[in-house]
Design a protein around this motif. Structure first.
Motif, PDB file in Angstrom:
ATOM      1  N   ASN A   1       0.833  -1.200   0.000  1.00  0.00           N
ATOM      2  CA  ASN A   1       0.000   0.000   0.000  1.00  0.00           C
ATOM      3  C   ASN A   1       0.869   1.252   0.000  1.00  0.00           C
ATOM      4  O   ASN A   1       2.032   1.230   0.395  1.00  0.00           O
ATOM      5  CB  ASN A   1      -0.985   0.004   1.176  1.00  0.00           C
TER       6      ASN A   1
ATOM      7  N   ALA B   1      -1.537   4.158  -9.082  1.00  0.00           N
ATOM      8  CA  ALA B   1      -1.580   3.099  -8.068  1.00  0.00           C
ATOM      9  C   ALA B   1      -2.645   2.071  -8.407  1.00  0.00           C
ATOM     10  O   ALA B   1      -2.436   0.857  -8.242  1.00  0.00           O
ATOM     11  CB  ALA B   1      -1.843   3.706  -6.687  1.00  0.00           C
TER      12      ALA B   1
ATOM     13  N   LEU C   1      -1.758  -1.249  -6.399  1.00  0.00           N
ATOM     14  CA  LEU C   1      -1.360  -0.783  -5.071  1.00  0.00           C
ATOM     15  C   LEU C   1      -2.577  -0.272  -4.308  1.00  0.00           C
ATOM     16  O   LEU C   1      -3.374   0.504  -4.840  1.00  0.00           O
ATOM     17  CB  LEU C   1      -0.358   0.369  -5.199  1.00  0.00           C
ATOM     18  N   GLU C   2      -2.725  -0.693  -3.075  1.00  0.00           N
ATOM     19  CA  GLU C   2      -3.776  -0.135  -2.232  1.00  0.00           C
ATOM     20  C   GLU C   2      -3.408   1.292  -1.843  1.00  0.00           C
ATOM     21  O   GLU C   2      -2.260   1.574  -1.499  1.00  0.00           O
ATOM     22  CB  GLU C   2      -3.947  -0.973  -0.958  1.00  0.00           C
ATOM     23  N   VAL C   3      -4.374   2.197  -1.915  1.00  0.00           N
ATOM     24  CA  VAL C   3      -4.157   3.593  -1.552  1.00  0.00           C
ATOM     25  C   VAL C   3      -4.760   3.863  -0.182  1.00  0.00           C
ATOM     26  O   VAL C   3      -5.909   3.502   0.086  1.00  0.00           O
ATOM     27  CB  VAL C   3      -4.782   4.540  -2.600  1.00  0.00           C
ATOM     28  N   ARG C   4      -3.981   4.501   0.679  1.00  0.00           N
ATOM     29  CA  ARG C   4      -4.468   4.970   1.980  1.00  0.00           C
ATOM     30  C   ARG C   4      -4.167   6.462   2.087  1.00  0.00           C
ATOM     31  O   ARG C   4      -3.061   6.898   1.738  1.00  0.00           O
ATOM     32  CB  ARG C   4      -3.790   4.200   3.124  1.00  0.00           C
TER      33      ARG C   4
ATOM     34  N   ASN D   1       2.926  -3.592   5.277  1.00  0.00           N
ATOM     35  CA  ASN D   1       2.841  -3.595   3.808  1.00  0.00           C
ATOM     36  C   ASN D   1       2.930  -2.206   3.198  1.00  0.00           C
ATOM     37  O   ASN D   1       2.812  -2.057   1.978  1.00  0.00           O
ATOM     38  CB  ASN D   1       1.529  -4.259   3.366  1.00  0.00           C
ATOM     39  N   THR D   2       3.114  -1.195   4.029  1.00  0.00           N
ATOM     40  CA  THR D   2       3.256   0.168   3.517  1.00  0.00           C
ATOM     41  C   THR D   2       4.674   0.352   2.983  1.00  0.00           C
ATOM     42  O   THR D   2       5.652   0.020   3.656  1.00  0.00           O
ATOM     43  CB  THR D   2       2.994   1.202   4.625  1.00  0.00           C
TER      44      THR D   2
END
Length: 437
Positions: free
Chosen positions: A137, A152, A157-160, A184-185
């Motif tokens: 992420n 992303a 890719l996970e976006v936060r 996982n960041t």
């Protein structure tokens, strides 16, 4: 031989368009602005005022430096740069950019730390793709630049999102960054000077960002496409100054400081004095990506050494004076409109973020509705905040001719007055009189 039409109709075709590309393009600045501009009234004879996209190159007061134009012409006429360029860019250009960036750093970059790209957009594509891996992420600012979100999404890719705090001058909410990050960041993105907030982060705040990234074991992508476009008291400080604390990938471009977005020349610089980016394979991934992607025009690359060496300070000073004047016009005019709030006078880049109070307006549902109707009725184009992750906000570009900017903002004011709810008209009029005292 001609195939009968009936046979072709009955065939079960195996190919399909990539729906992910359509979805990704819909959340870009261009995609949202296309929606807004589709509502322009062709019968309106007034000039369209473009307050939605940061491209001041069409206005005479923002023309690029003559030496930059001459450098490109000389490169073309030499006939020495009609060839393919190396994957990472030609050596003289990379050396010139490395020297240019090193002036503001406590260490010296080498040409091997610089990778040339087709503008800042491809530089974003390079760094996001190079860091993508299954399950990872990425931490993005809100409001931010939607190109990161789109890229992303295409990379899986996970976006936060972490917030930029309007009541604290749009600084990063570092507590939220720590809450969001996990094993996982891989990276956090900062944009400085700020698009879309018009902010310039202080040395101390940038150091705190670097220390937070190190604590979390992540790196920083520093989007510095608007580097040195800081026109008030806070000076621009590159994130690479803090690369001894955490590794930094810098995204840069010729586009904004030299007012030449159409030349499409950008770069990625690895600020990594400890060598972590090489050890973890990030550098190898960057080169791998560039091996399978197109290059910026070779003759523009060839012009870079002369552009960086010969552009005088008066050119930059003039640009900053013009931007500061325009930012003041924008901020002061916005304050005259009770349905808007601008948390901070812009300090850099080319934008201001403005909060919309749609409850004061008749027949305006939200920021997108506001922008669509403003385009239709006043031929003024503004970017709705929903494109940047901020519903009921607007991003206004002030990098236009001052006279055009004033005209556009006056049209916005007339639009708001026309749409104001009847029960609010008296209180708004009283507020306007108070503000004009």
């Amino acid at each position: 031989m001609t195939v009968p039409m009936q046979t072709m109709t009955e065939t079960k075709w195996t190919f399909r368009g990539n729906g992910g590309l359509e979805a990704a393009s819909a959340i870009t600045v261009r995609g949202i602005l296309d929606q807004v501009m589709a509502n322009l009234n062709g019968g309106d004879r007034r000039a369209i005022v473009p307050l939605g996209q940061g491209d001041p190159s069409a206005f005479p007061c923002f023309r690029t430096a003559r030496v930059a134009e001459d450098a490109v012409v000389d490169a073309v006429r030499s006939a020495e740069f009609n060839c393919y360029a190396p994957t990472v860019g030609i050596l003289p250009a990379r050396r010139a950019i490395a020297d240019h960036l090193s002036r503001d750093l406590p260490y010296k970059l080498s040409p091997d730390d610089v990778y040339l790209t087709i503008g800042g957009t491809q530089a974003i594509e390079v760094v996001v793709t190079a860091l993508a891996r299954p399950g990872a992420n990425i931490l993005l600012p809100r409001p931010g630049y939607p190109c990161y979100v789109a890229r992303a999404a295409l990379c899986g890719l996970e976006v936060r999102y972490f917030d930029l705090l309007p009541d604290k001058g749009w600084e990063v909410d570092l507590e939220r960054v720590e809450d969001l990050a996990d094993a996982n960041t891989v990276v956090m993105v900062i944009i400085n000077p700020g698009n879309p907030c018009g902010t310039v982060f202080s040395y101390q705040h940038l150091k705190e960002i670097a220390e937070t990234a190190r604590k979390l074991g992540i790196m920083v992508i520093a989007d510095e496409v608007y580097d040195h476009l800081a026109f008030r008291d806070t000076p621009f400080v590159p994130m690479g100054v803090f690369a001894s604390i955490t590794p930094v990938l810098t995204v840069g471009s010729l586009s904004k400081r030299w007012i030449v977005p159409g030349w499409r020349l950008g770069w990625v610089a690895t600020n990594d004095p400890s060598g972590f980016l090489k050890d973890t394979g990030v550098v190898e991934s960057i080169v791998g990506f560039l091996n399978v992607s197109p290059d910026p025009a070779t003759f523009v690359q060839a012009a870079i050494p002369q552009i960086l060496k010969r552009t005088n300070e008066e050119f930059f000073s003039k640009v900053l004076r013009t931007l500061r004047e325009a930012a003041d016009i924008c901020y002061d005019k916005i304050r005259e409109m009770p349905c808007f709030t601008c948390p901070k006078r812009p300090e850099g880049s080319m934008f201001a973020m403005v909060k919309l109070n749609s409850s004061l307006l008749e027949d305006i549902e939200d920021d997108l509705d506001f922008c669509v109707k403003l385009a239709r009725e006043e031929s003024v184009v503004v970017l709705p905040g929903m494109a940047l992750g901020m519903k009921n906000w607007l991003r206004i570009t002030f990098a236009v001719e001052p006279a055009s900017l004033e005209d556009g903002l006056e049209r916005m004011k007339a639009f708001c007055q026309r749409h104001v709810k009847k029960q609010h008209q008296r209180s708004i009029r009283s507020l306007e009189l108070y503000c004009n005292l």
